[in-house]
Design an enzyme around this catalytic site. Sequence first.
Site, mmCIF file in Angstrom:
data_model
loop_
_atom_site.group_PDB
_atom_site.id
_atom_site.type_symbol
_atom_site.label_atom_id
_atom_site.label_comp_id
_atom_site.label_asym_id
_atom_site.label_seq_id
_atom_site.Cartn_x
_atom_site.Cartn_y
_atom_site.Cartn_z
ATOM 1 N N LYS A 10 0.881 -1.334 0.078
ATOM 2 C CA LYS A 10 0.188 -0.022 -0.005
ATOM 3 C C LYS A 10 0.891 1.222 -0.195
ATOM 4 O O LYS A 10 1.977 1.394 0.701
ATOM 5 C CB LYS A 10 -0.725 -0.055 1.396
ATOM 6 C CG LYS A 10 -2.203 1.049 1.185
ATOM 7 C CD LYS A 10 -2.827 0.806 2.537
ATOM 8 C CE LYS A 10 -3.912 1.996 2.705
ATOM 9 N NZ LYS A 10 -4.693 1.640 3.904
ATOM 10 N N SER A 48 -10.198 0.068 6.600
ATOM 11 C CA SER A 48 -9.442 0.095 5.405
ATOM 12 C C SER A 48 -8.935 -0.995 4.826
ATOM 13 O O SER A 48 -8.595 -1.346 3.712
ATOM 14 C CB SER A 48 -8.353 1.194 5.615
ATOM 15 O OG SER A 48 -8.935 2.436 5.395
ATOM 16 N N SER A 59 -9.452 2.032 2.457
ATOM 17 C CA SER A 59 -8.310 2.787 1.755
ATOM 18 C C SER A 59 -7.350 1.810 1.067
ATOM 19 O O SER A 59 -6.580 2.389 0.157
ATOM 20 C CB SER A 59 -7.703 3.903 2.364
ATOM 21 O OG SER A 59 -7.040 3.392 3.468
#
Length: 452
Positions: free
Chosen positions: A78, A176, A152
């Site tokens: 990420k 997330s 996210s």
Amino acid sequence: MTSWVGRTAAEIAAAVREKRATPREVVAEHLARIQSLDGHVGAFRVVRAEAALAEADEVGSRADLAELPLAGVPVAVKDNLAVRGESNLVGSAATPDTPADHDHVTVARLRAAGAVVVGLTNVPELCVFGTTEGVHGTARNPWDTSRTAGGSSGGSAAAVAAGMVPIALGNDGMGSLRIPAANCGLVTIKPGTGVVPAGISDGDWFGMSENGPLATTVEDARLMLSVLAGTEVALPTSPGTHKIAVSLRSPLAGVAVSKPYTTAARDAAGLLIKAGHQVRRADPPYPMSLGLTSLAHWTAGTAVDAQGLDPQRLARRTRVHAAVGRRFLGQVRGGGSREQLRRRLEPFFAEYDVLLTPALARRSPRSEPWHERGWLRNIMANTAYSPLTPPWNLTGWPAMSVPFGTLPSGAPCAIQLVGRPGSEAELLGLAEQIERLRPWQRTAPPDEAVSS
């Protein structure tokens, strides 16, 4: 010739350790899949093709290859965690484009275990929202590219769901990991506080954010969590009998859970009853103030992350979110509301070992330029579909998203499992039992579905 795309991390690592495959050939196959599909999916901001192949060769020449738990396994990271030599843009035009001079500790642990970082994945700006789009790209759900992958950690989830990597690293401050995992048919676990090193941003959203795995199987999630934690997370040798509470109620007043998700939770409960567990309907005593507490922490975390950034280079929804959060900073820093929530919920978890809920309230929003939409519209869209994840960031307790069934569209549905502090292995063991009793489609959807 054996194809390694669509194989689990455990299968790939075993083949590399036994020299039935080389890290280079495994990584090269996954890079080819990324090149073929990512134009439609949008999982990656950066693909490290040359660097990944060079690092795969380094893994293949290691003297300890036969002992590496993730030998030659391609992994995506990420874009809010440092990868040496790559910039860390966190989905924003306001963040500095400066290559990192070191790996985040979780990335370093993955590499030490033999994993090869093939790229950094797309996130919404500053990882604020439950949809992933912005100036660097849009991550779509590989099962239905008209829908967002979630956020996210949306890019990381999309990469795994499309078979571009077998596992990916993400993190979870208000859901997330669990939100995109539920959208994309993946297994994930948000570990409890202190299990995996955090260090995600300035203060980890006041200690609510945790790093964790995204995978297609419980075994891969357990394997990756063990590497991230720096100690083996061993599944129970016997599943045992658990007292499980099933709640179909949204923690937030006024937000309803749609039928496909309540049906998934009911069906999972029935499966667990047949497996011998004690299961009954029971709702945690969520306080009426939970919505305001969640909003205060959500926005205050962004206010801290936005400090020092040029507000004119931030999207309007991010600027407003941070401005709202500045009003809550003093209240949130005290930690009193989180402690009150823990005290309120502890008696419930003294009575029950595990809480089972729907993972989401409804399917993910359409894949649109949400970063160009107004703040309130984003807040309403996020709250309407993902109200069930934030309480467990506020408490700091472990929570999983586990695939279970399908939506009417054919996309995956999912349930959430929540446990007491220190119950990560217990939750994984229960998820493994569900996986065994009701196998889910863990392979990537057909290429034509992804590329349509």
